[in-house]
Every structure is written in structure tokens, then in C-alpha cells.
Design a protein around this motif. Structure first.
Motif, mmCIF file in Angstrom:
data_model
loop_
_atom_site.group_PDB
_atom_site.id
_atom_site.type_symbol
_atom_site.label_atom_id
_atom_site.label_comp_id
_atom_site.label_asym_id
_atom_site.label_seq_id
_atom_site.Cartn_x
_atom_site.Cartn_y
_atom_site.Cartn_z
ATOM 1 N N GLU A 113 0.827 -1.209 0.000
ATOM 2 C CA GLU A 113 0.000 0.000 0.000
ATOM 3 C C GLU A 113 0.861 1.258 0.000
ATOM 4 N N LEU A 116 2.301 1.706 -3.524
ATOM 5 C CA LEU A 116 1.303 2.139 -4.502
ATOM 6 C C LEU A 116 0.829 3.563 -4.222
ATOM 7 N N SER A 117 0.965 4.022 -2.967
ATOM 8 C CA SER A 117 0.595 5.393 -2.642
ATOM 9 C C SER A 117 1.458 6.403 -3.383
ATOM 10 N N ASP A 251 -7.244 -0.301 -7.044
ATOM 11 C CA ASP A 251 -6.018 -1.054 -7.293
ATOM 12 C C ASP A 251 -5.408 -1.594 -6.005
ATOM 13 N N SER A 252 -5.259 -0.705 -5.015
ATOM 14 C CA SER A 252 -4.451 -1.044 -3.849
ATOM 15 C C SER A 252 -5.122 -2.037 -2.904
ATOM 16 N N ASN A 270 -3.551 -0.758 5.569
ATOM 17 C CA ASN A 270 -4.023 0.295 4.666
ATOM 18 C C ASN A 270 -4.014 1.653 5.352
ATOM 19 N N LEU A 302 2.223 -4.457 -9.348
ATOM 20 C CA LEU A 302 0.819 -4.788 -9.606
ATOM 21 C C LEU A 302 0.693 -6.104 -10.373
#
Length: 354
Positions: A113, A116-117, A251-252, A270, A302
């Protein structure tokens, strides 16, 4: 929901609420431009606290679900489809294995997470640049944006977990979507996005519902003039940031479900990553362009978690564990950063807006 789960969840939410209240009400009462030193301090604090929470799960994670015997542990493992082998273990030994696995799931999900942030930060920088937001207002927008994100993630995570437990084929849907998202991100990795501020659909939508002032009024979202309530452009930007996070959550959240179907672990990892996003934004906003391979690394990340969900049964048969996933994810992220530093852009690339 068991009493242990209720207590753990309430305590966690109270802690997060307390930290957010201190953040906005004590440490950032006045609008100001966040310095790099301040941002680094908060980033280190949230990463450190995330690691402390990992240790809490590692040593005391059984308090989350409160198993009383080995059959309870096996029931929890079956419920959340965790890859834990308790063969030949007594209750105390099984408890240790379960705790350690819970901590490992949390830290792996947190790393996914948090990584991806970074892509979310790209877009938020673009939004602020396109709408000419003054830097001293960044913090307030991100604060309320994160508060909204916590609520949305709560809904996404617990609904997603329920779907996976009830319909296991949903895992393959998530996996295929993440694989598609990763490939798409790689193809568009060098694309320079632009935002048409006047024609953005969020701007048009909010303008239909509210009366909008043409100019900023300090750091206010709403203002009343001559008995009529108006929203400021700052409120519109907040709505755009919330909508952007909603898109990224698609997505995350499934990506972390590739590690565990336990909604509490997914939610904890998260939320810690989301809260750390605000300070990370101020740290990375001036140097993101220097990591030229980061987008490629995130797209590969991903694709990996997508394939892991699609091939979950096979990977379980060959003994591919959560620890192996953590290693692969760390290698992808560290590798993309090191390649960026070894092979930098010949010329600095910056985000542009229209």
C-alpha cells in the motif's frame, strides 16, 4: 464480530482519531507551508509507529481474534484462507506461528500500500499544480482527504473480504484486474498527464450542486455571503483528491488481498500507509521526477500481486509463502529505486499541467 475484534478495532480507531485530532488541532492549527524537515520528521514517525504495530501483532497478534485453543486457530486460518501449516504443533507452538504470520501479512500489505501510494502522489501533485493551490493549503486538503479515504477504505475492505470468503472466484477477478492495471501502468509510464481545470467533470458536477466562488478564500472550504452558502475552489480540489483516492483504492485494496483475506489486517496496513501518505507527499513532491524507473517498478508490483492471486493454488502447492512475497516486493521496489539512481534522466522531467 467477536468481542476481541470489536475491542481491537475500537482501540485502533480511537488511536487514529486521536492522532489526526492532534495533527490538525495542535501541531497544524495555522495554515503554513510544510518544510522538508517537518515532513521528514512525520514520515519517520509514522513509519516507526507502523513498525511498532508490526511488533505488536508479531508478539500479541492473537488478541485480535482471541483464539482459546488450537481448534480456534485452525478455524480462523480456514475462515481467512491463510497459508499456515500447523501440522504436529501444540497450542502454544501454533499460537507463535499464527502471531508471526499475522505480523508478516501486515508488514507485507503495508509495504504494498505504501508503495502504490507513491503513484497517488504523482496525481495529487498534478492536481495541486493545475489548480495553482498555495503550498500552505496542501496540508489541510490532504488531512481531510485522508479522513475521507479512511471511511472509503473501511467499506472497500470489509465488503471485499466478505466477497472473497463467500465467493472465492472473486480472487481471480481481482487478480486479472490487477494484472491488467499493471500492464496499463507500464504502457503509460512515460505519459505526461494534463488536467483541464475548467472542463474537469468534478468541477462541473460540484458547480451544478453548489454555488461556487471564483477565488480562494484563505483555507476555507465553505463561506457564507449575504445569507447564501458558497463553496470555494479549495473544496472542489478536496472532492477531486477524494475521487482520485477512490480510483486508487480499486487497485491497492485488491493488491493487499493477494497477501491476506483477513479484513482487520488489510485495514490496519491500509490505514497506516494512508496516514503516512500525507508526510510522504511533502518529502517526495520535489524529488519524484528523479526516480525514472519507479513507475515501471510499481507496474511490475501490480503484475506480481495479480499473478499471485491468479496462481494462488499452484503457488501454495510449491510452498510459496507470505515471506517469499515480501522478498519479491522488496526486491522490486529497491531495484527500481537503485536503477533510478544509477541511471538518472539526462534531463530532469517535471509534471506539467494545462
Amino acid at each position: 464480530m467477536a468481542i476481541h475484534e470489536i475491542i481491537s478495532f475500537i482501540v485502533f480507531l480511537l488511536f487514529i482519531g486521536l492522532m489526526l485530532a492532534l495533527d490538525l488541532g495542535v501541531f497544524n492549527r495555522k495554515a503554513h507551508e510544510v518544510s522538508l524537515k517537518e515532513a521528514l520528521g512525520w514520515t519517520v514517525f509514522w513509519i516507526a509507529f507502523s513498525l511498532v504495530f508490526y511488533l505488536m501483532l508479531f508478539f500479541y497478534g492473537d488478541y485480535l481474534h482471541g483464539p482459546q485453543n488450537i481448534e480456534d486457530i485452525k478455524s480462523i486460518i480456514a475462515k481467512y484462507k491463510q497459508d499456515i501449516d500447523l501440522s504436529g504443533l501444540n497450542y502454544e507452538e501454533a499460537l507463535i506461528v499464527y502471531r508471526h504470520n499475522l505480523g508478516l501479512e501486515y508488514i507485507t500489505g503495508y509495504l504494498i500500500e505504501y508503495a502504490l501510494s507513491v503513484d497517488n502522489i504523482f496525481v495529487i501533485i498534478l492536481i495541486f499544480s493545475a489548480f495553482n493551490v498555495r503550498k500552505e493549503y496542501y496540508h489541510k486538503i490532504l488531512f481531510w482527504g485522508i479522513l475521507g479515504a479512511i471511511i472509503m477504505r473501511f467499506i472497500f475492505i470489509f465488503v471485499g473480504s466478505a466477497l472473497i470468503r463467500q465467493f472465492f472466484w472473486v480472487t481471480y477477478v481481482f487478480g486479472a484486474f490487477l494484472l491488467y492495471a499493471g500492464i496499463k501502468m507500464f504502457i503509460n509510464r512515460n505519459k505526461v498527464d494534463k488536467i483541464e481545470t475548467n472542463n474537469h467533470f468534478i468541477v462541473r458536477m460540484v458547480s451544478r450542486v453548489f454555488s461556487v466562488l471564483p477565488n480562494y478564500v484563505g483555507n476555507k472550504f465553505f463561506i457564507r455571503q449575504q445569507g447564501k452558502l458558497f463553496v470555494t475552489p479549495l473544496f472542489i480540489i478536496l472532492v477531486i483528491v477524494e475521487f482520485t483516492d477512490l480510483i486508487f483504492a480499486v487497485d491497492s485494496v485488491p493488491a493487499i488481498f493477494s497477501i491476506t483475506a483477513d479484513p482487520y489486517v488489510v485495514f490496519f496496513s491500509n490505514i497506516f500507509a494512508i496516514i503516512g501518505l500525507r508526510s510522504l507527499f511533502f518529502v517526495l513532491s520535489s524529488i519524484l521526477d528523479k526516480f525514472r524507473f519507479l513507475k515501471s517498478g510499481l507496474s511490475l508490483l501490480l503484475c506480481f500481486v495479480g499473478l499471485k492471486m491468479l496462481l494462488h493454488v499452484y503457488l501454495k502447492q510449491i510452498g510459496f509463502s507470505t515471506f517469499h512475497s515480501l522478498i519479491v516486493i522488496a526486491v522490486i521496489l529497491v531495484g527500481s529505486i537503485l536503477l533510478s539512481l544509477i541511471f538518472p534522466h539526462s534531463k530532469s522531467v517535471t509534471l506539467k499541467s494545462k
